[in-house]
Design a protein around this motif. Sequence first.
Motif, PDB file in Angstrom:
ATOM      1  N   UNK A 193       0.834  -1.210   0.000  1.00 57.70           N
ATOM      2  CA  UNK A 193       0.000   0.000   0.000  1.00 57.70           C
ATOM      3  C   UNK A 193       0.868   1.259   0.000  1.00 57.70           C
ATOM      4  N   UNK A 194       0.433   2.332   0.604  1.00 56.79           N
ATOM      5  CA  UNK A 194       1.221   3.558   0.503  1.00 56.79           C
ATOM      6  C   UNK A 194       1.282   4.069  -0.931  1.00 56.79           C
ATOM      7  N   UNK A 195       2.320   4.880  -1.214  1.00 54.55           N
ATOM      8  CA  UNK A 195       2.496   5.456  -2.549  1.00 54.55           C
ATOM      9  C   UNK A 195       3.512   4.631  -3.336  1.00 54.55           C
ATOM     10  N   UNK A 196       4.793   4.811  -3.110  1.00 52.27           N
ATOM     11  CA  UNK A 196       5.824   4.018  -3.775  1.00 52.27           C
ATOM     12  C   UNK A 196       6.486   3.110  -2.739  1.00 52.27           C
ATOM     13  N   UNK A 197       6.902   1.923  -3.189  1.00 52.33           N
ATOM     14  CA  UNK A 197       7.568   1.019  -2.263  1.00 52.33           C
ATOM     15  C   UNK A 197       8.865   1.611  -1.752  1.00 52.33           C
ATOM     16  N   UNK A 198       9.783   1.925  -2.679  1.00 48.78           N
ATOM     17  CA  UNK A 198      11.004   2.660  -2.359  1.00 48.78           C
ATOM     18  C   UNK A 198      11.074   3.844  -3.310  1.00 48.78           C
ATOM     19  N   UNK A 199      11.225   5.033  -2.766  1.00 51.74           N
ATOM     20  CA  UNK A 199      11.447   6.227  -3.572  1.00 51.74           C
ATOM     21  C   UNK A 199      12.829   6.754  -3.222  1.00 51.74           C
ATOM     22  N   UNK A 200      13.738   6.740  -4.225  1.00 50.56           N
ATOM     23  CA  UNK A 200      15.095   7.243  -4.039  1.00 50.56           C
ATOM     24  C   UNK A 200      15.252   8.522  -4.849  1.00 50.56           C
ATOM     25  N   UNK A 217       1.747   2.453  -6.079  1.00 48.94           N
ATOM     26  CA  UNK A 217       1.846   3.163  -7.349  1.00 48.94           C
ATOM     27  C   UNK A 217       3.041   2.604  -8.136  1.00 48.94           C
ATOM     28  N   UNK A 218       4.270   2.830  -7.641  1.00 48.61           N
ATOM     29  CA  UNK A 218       5.475   2.250  -8.225  1.00 48.61           C
ATOM     30  C   UNK A 218       6.124   1.355  -7.168  1.00 48.61           C
ATOM     31  N   UNK A 219       6.668   0.223  -7.604  1.00 48.87           N
ATOM     32  CA  UNK A 219       7.436  -0.596  -6.665  1.00 48.87           C
ATOM     33  C   UNK A 219       8.719   0.131  -6.265  1.00 48.87           C
ATOM     34  N   UNK A 220       9.528   0.489  -7.268  1.00 47.58           N
ATOM     35  CA  UNK A 220      10.756   1.265  -7.041  1.00 47.58           C
ATOM     36  C   UNK A 220      10.731   2.474  -7.953  1.00 47.58           C
ATOM     37  N   UNK A 221      11.016   3.639  -7.371  1.00 49.35           N
ATOM     38  CA  UNK A 221      10.979   4.899  -8.107  1.00 49.35           C
ATOM     39  C   UNK A 221      12.325   5.595  -7.900  1.00 49.35           C
TER      40      UNK A 221
END
Length: 262
Positions: A193-200, A217-221
């Motif tokens: 859930x949430x927005x992105x799994x990991x946002x770097x 939304x995205x798994x990894x961004x």
Amino acid sequence: HGDARPDVRRAEGRLTVLAAARALLLAVAVVAPATAAEVRVAPGGLDAALAGAGPGDVLRLAPGRHAGPLHLDRPVTLEGEPGAVVDGRGSGSVIVVAADAVTVRGLTVQGSGSDGAALDSGIRVLRGVDGALIEGNHLIDNLHGVDVHGATGTIVRANRIEGRQDRIVNRRGNGVYVWNAPGTVVEGNQIYWGRDGIFANASKQNLFRDNVFRDLRFAVHYMYTNDSEISGNVSIGNTLGFALMFSNRIVVRGNFSLGDRT
């Protein structure tokens, strides 16, 4: 040939000095770790335990609800027994790591605030901190799960992070947010859930591996994240699996995108 006994005595003296030095070093090695204490903390006693903790102490939280927010300003280990919960009660970040070599392990961490500008999080590792370990926690009902904000050498490992579902996706926080945090390793987590799994963002030398991402939304961004690696991750049922934008010299291998819409 002369009398060799003075040479023998000198050699024996040097050996005695070396033996004494080794004994002193061994005594220091044995005594130094023993100066750290392990303290079992009952609900209601965490503030006092933190105030009295020394470098290297282990604070073992007993089952029950422990009140946050917490500010960890010295190198301690905060470790939960099964059923130990740290609750931020809707105010700010639940646990703020503000010292090197802090470990947060085995806790349920819940109830951050909802201020997006302040990056309210379950666990927030501050700029300048080195060597934090965030391991084996369950993070629920937080805006962001873990925010690694300008720290170095952070490891986020084997956590279960469940993001908020009470607002539209773009207004939720990220499972793990990495900003300008060289050497961050995010591995073996389950993020939902949430927005992105990991946002770097604006980072480098990061490793994201063996994580599972669902219903995001995205798994990894990636944004402006260079010299980094994404490997062995599984993205399931997200809007998009891996969004790698404006980033250079990255390695992407062995990842799976299963049932993602894009």
